[in-house]
Scaffold this active site. Structure first.
Site, PDB file in Angstrom:
ATOM      1  CE1 TYR A 108      -0.480  30.857  57.754  1.00  0.00           C
ATOM      2  CE2 TYR A 108      -1.579  28.912  56.900  1.00  0.00           C
ATOM      3  CZ  TYR A 108      -0.805  30.030  56.698  1.00  0.00           C
ATOM      4  OH  TYR A 108      -0.343  30.315  55.445  1.00  0.00           O
ATOM      5  CG  HIS A 128       3.578  36.842  49.588  1.00  0.00           C
ATOM      6  ND1 HIS A 128       4.642  37.010  50.461  1.00  0.00           N
ATOM      7  CD2 HIS A 128       2.665  36.094  50.255  1.00  0.00           C
ATOM      8  CE1 HIS A 128       4.383  36.366  51.578  1.00  0.00           C
ATOM      9  NE2 HIS A 128       3.192  35.810  51.490  1.00  0.00           N
ATOM     10  CG  ASP A 153       1.082  51.919  45.588  1.00  0.00           C
ATOM     11  OD1 ASP A 153       2.240  51.684  46.007  1.00  0.00           O
ATOM     12  OD2 ASP A 153       0.774  51.894  44.375  1.00  0.00           O
ATOM     13  CG  HIS A 196       3.417  37.502  57.832  1.00  0.00           C
ATOM     14  ND1 HIS A 196       2.383  37.564  56.932  1.00  0.00           N
ATOM     15  CD2 HIS A 196       4.252  38.532  57.548  1.00  0.00           C
ATOM     16  CE1 HIS A 196       2.594  38.593  56.123  1.00  0.00           C
ATOM     17  NE2 HIS A 196       3.712  39.191  56.469  1.00  0.00           N
ATOM     18  CG  MET A 197      -0.785  33.742  62.401  1.00  0.00           C
ATOM     19  SD  MET A 197      -1.132  33.729  64.137  1.00  0.00           S
ATOM     20  CE  MET A 197      -1.999  32.174  64.279  1.00  0.00           C
ATOM     21  CB  SER A 198       3.753  30.705  58.952  1.00  0.00           C
ATOM     22  OG  SER A 198       3.586  31.504  57.790  1.00  0.00           O
ATOM     23  NE  ARG A 255       3.014  30.396  51.568  1.00  0.00           N
ATOM     24  CZ  ARG A 255       1.713  30.655  51.447  1.00  0.00           C
ATOM     25  NH1 ARG A 255       1.264  31.863  51.760  1.00  0.00           N
ATOM     26  NH2 ARG A 255       0.871  29.742  51.024  1.00  0.00           N
TER      27      ARG A 255
END
Length: 151
Positions: free
Chosen positions: A22, A80, A87, A100-102, A111
């Site tokens: 991260y 996830h 919803d 997402h950072m990664s 993931r």
């Protein structure tokens, strides 16, 4: 233009949590970079972080009627498995970009799946803070009058 930036569970720990995945920027530093880019793009940003799933759902619900033009979301681990957040996003009629950072597809098997993917406009991952910045550019472009067309 008003863009809502949503940070999910554990993301308040950026800068302290697993810098290999991260990076070393704090959430406040990420928000500051987003705010600077938002000003450059002519967009006002509201940034919100919570570790409580119900609060995240309530904030998404407010975006339906509060003048929000686009949403940028990093739901963290909720990505996830949270069908409630999925919803809530599905109710929105504005562009939603997942970031997402990664690179979630190069990490643990659990993931690899995003339950949000089917209700967001697109997903950007694996570029650290640049995932957020690229996502903001996409959100602003898609929310602009005549925007959102795939070039």
């Amino acid at each position: 233009m008003n863009v809502l930036v949503l940070h999910g569970i554990n993301l308040n720990m950026f800068g302290q949590r697993d810098p290999a995945q991260y990076g070393s920027l704090t959430l406040a530093q990420i928000d500051a970079r987003l705010q600077a880019l938002g000003r450059e793009l002519g967009a006002g940003l509201a940034c919100f972080q919570t570790n409580h799933e119900g609060e995240m759902v309530e904030r998404i619900h407010r975006a339906h009627t509060d003048g929000t033009d686009a949403v940028l979301i990093n739901a963290g681990a909720w990505t996830h498995y949270s069908y409630g957040i999925r919803d809530a996003i599905a109710v929105l009629r504005i562009p939603v970009i997942e970031v997402h950072m990664s690179n979630i597809h190069a990490r643990e098997a659990f993931r690899h799946e995003s339950v949000l993917a089917s209700v967001v406009r697109g997903q950007i991952c694996g570029f650290g803070v640049h995932s957020y910045l690229l996502g903001l550019r996409a959100a602003v472009d898609m929310a602009a009058p005549g925007g959102g067309a795939m070039a």
